[in-house]
Design a protein around this motif. Structure first.
Motif, PDB file in Angstrom:
ATOM      1  N   UNK A 272     105.603 109.931 -32.840  1.00 14.05           N
ATOM      2  CA  UNK A 272     106.589 111.008 -33.147  1.00 14.05           C
ATOM      3  C   UNK A 272     107.769 110.984 -32.542  1.00 14.05           C
ATOM      4  N   UNK A 273     107.579 110.512 -31.081  1.00  8.56           N
ATOM      5  CA  UNK A 273     108.731 110.450 -29.994  1.00  8.56           C
ATOM      6  C   UNK A 273     108.508 109.152 -29.123  1.00  8.56           C
ATOM      7  N   UNK A 274     109.612 108.572 -29.253  1.00  5.30           N
ATOM      8  CA  UNK A 274     109.762 107.220 -28.131  1.00  5.30           C
ATOM      9  C   UNK A 274     110.569 107.860 -26.959  1.00  5.30           C
ATOM     10  N   UNK A 275     110.061 107.657 -25.813  1.00  2.02           N
ATOM     11  CA  UNK A 275     110.818 108.005 -24.511  1.00  2.02           C
ATOM     12  C   UNK A 275     111.029 106.737 -23.848  1.00  2.02           C
ATOM     13  N   UNK A 276     112.253 106.477 -23.627  1.00  3.90           N
ATOM     14  CA  UNK A 276     112.974 105.253 -23.014  1.00  3.90           C
ATOM     15  C   UNK A 276     113.434 105.720 -21.765  1.00  3.90           C
ATOM     16  N   UNK A 277     112.850 105.229 -20.640  1.00  4.37           N
ATOM     17  CA  UNK A 277     113.199 105.532 -19.371  1.00  4.37           C
ATOM     18  C   UNK A 277     112.957 104.352 -18.328  1.00  4.37           C
TER      19      UNK A 277
END
Length: 321
Positions: A14-19
């Motif tokens: 559902x959610x990709x978090x690029x960090x």
């Protein structure tokens, strides 16, 4: 719940978090907890799995519904991924739609202080008296009259239009034309803004300087001391007692101008009873917690933003089902 890279055998998240910033860890943990409560899946993207993720997105073996990019604005190694995600936002007949929260193109436009200055003026927002000068490599001589220089007052502020992050390249105590000539050579391809120095009023013992967060329709105004960088929550009583409601309408107008789903802005209230937007759009907000860092954002504000982000994704999922 332990916090690390969240691996999953499924190809859909559902959610990709690029960090890429270690101090984002608490913020990402809050997003993860809120997502877990709503049964949404998270996929973390960092330098360690960047290349593999890029290939998997390219060959459609990985599907992400939403992506929050917290890295490409300041780390060029993530730019190919940002560009690929931008292309994935375009309609396609053979893959589900992807939505980037604060897409790279919107970020670039919002980070251009010269563009935002003119847009804010056209929408009736109060901004500091400003002179925009062309890049050094376009025109080496500064075309500035003594009258204009006098209108800036002393000291005045010099800002590059597109160099962002932690006040990089900003001169707060400029005094002369010599300061302008020297400063604009630091970023020779960038426009520069020359701005009057705004002095806030005092509301009781507080400097009337604010940082206002906008997150997916939610507006969260905070006291933010421009000298100490210390945040405090604004209470309902303070907002009503000091008539600070315009902070909310200002943030909503800025949202209409920049199109970002998540940003902050700085606003000063002056002795002349004017709300002046002094730092236009902070497009990648520092989300360190106040409970862990003296100059962090109040924990309840960070938590509210994380939950609003997840609610935004969950609401979209419900609508599409």
């Amino acid at each position: 719940v332990s916090f690390g890279r969240m691996e999953s055998r499924t190809q859909k998240h559902d959610i990709g978090l690029v960090w890429n910033w270690e101090y984002d860890r608490d913020f990402l943990q809050l997003i993860f907890s809120a997502a877990q409560a709503r049964d949404l899946s998270i996929f973390l993207i960092d330098l360690q799995n960047l290349a593999d993720t890029f290939e998997r997105l390219k060959d459609d073996s990985l599907c992400l519904r939403f992506v929050l990019d917290r890295a490409s604005d300041e780390d060029e190694r993530f730019l190919p991924l940002a560009h690929l995600l931008g292309r994935r936002e375009l309609p396609s007949t053979h893959r589900p739609p992807l939505r980037v929260i604060n897409s790279h193109d919107l970020l670039r436009r919002a980070s251009d202080k010269a563009t935002m200055h003119l847009e804010f003026l056209s929408r009736g927002l109060h901004v500091p008296f400003t002179i925009i000068i062309s890049p050094y490599n376009h025109k080496r001589e500064v075309e500035l009259s003594l009258t204009e220089l006098a209108q800036l007052g002393r000291p005045f502020i010099i800002k590059p239009a597109n160099t962002t992050g932690g006040g990089v390249g900003v001169v707060l105590g400029a005094e002369s034309l010599k300061d302008i000539i020297e400063t604009r050579q630091h970023h020779k391809n960038d426009k520069y803004l020359l701005q009057e120095k705004v002095v806030p009023a005092y509301l009781t013992k507080r400097r009337a300087w604010f940082r206002v967060f906008y997150a997916f329709g939610l507006v969260l105004p905070c006291w933010w001391d421009d000298q100490t960088h210390i945040y405090e929550e604004i209470t309902t009583e303070e907002e009503e007692g000091f008539s600070l409601q315009p902070l909310r309408s200002i943030a909503l107008t800025i949202r209409e101008i920049c199109g970002l789903d998540f940003f902050s802005t700085e606003v000063a209230f002056t002795p002349a009873h004017a709300f002046i937007v002094v730092d236009y759009v902070n497009e990648t907000c520092d989300m360190r917690l106040k409970s862990r860092y003296d100059d962090g954002v109040p924990d309840r504000v960070v938590k509210a933003i994380a939950e609003e982000l997840v609610g935004f994704v969950a609401g979209s999922k419900t609508q599409n089902e």
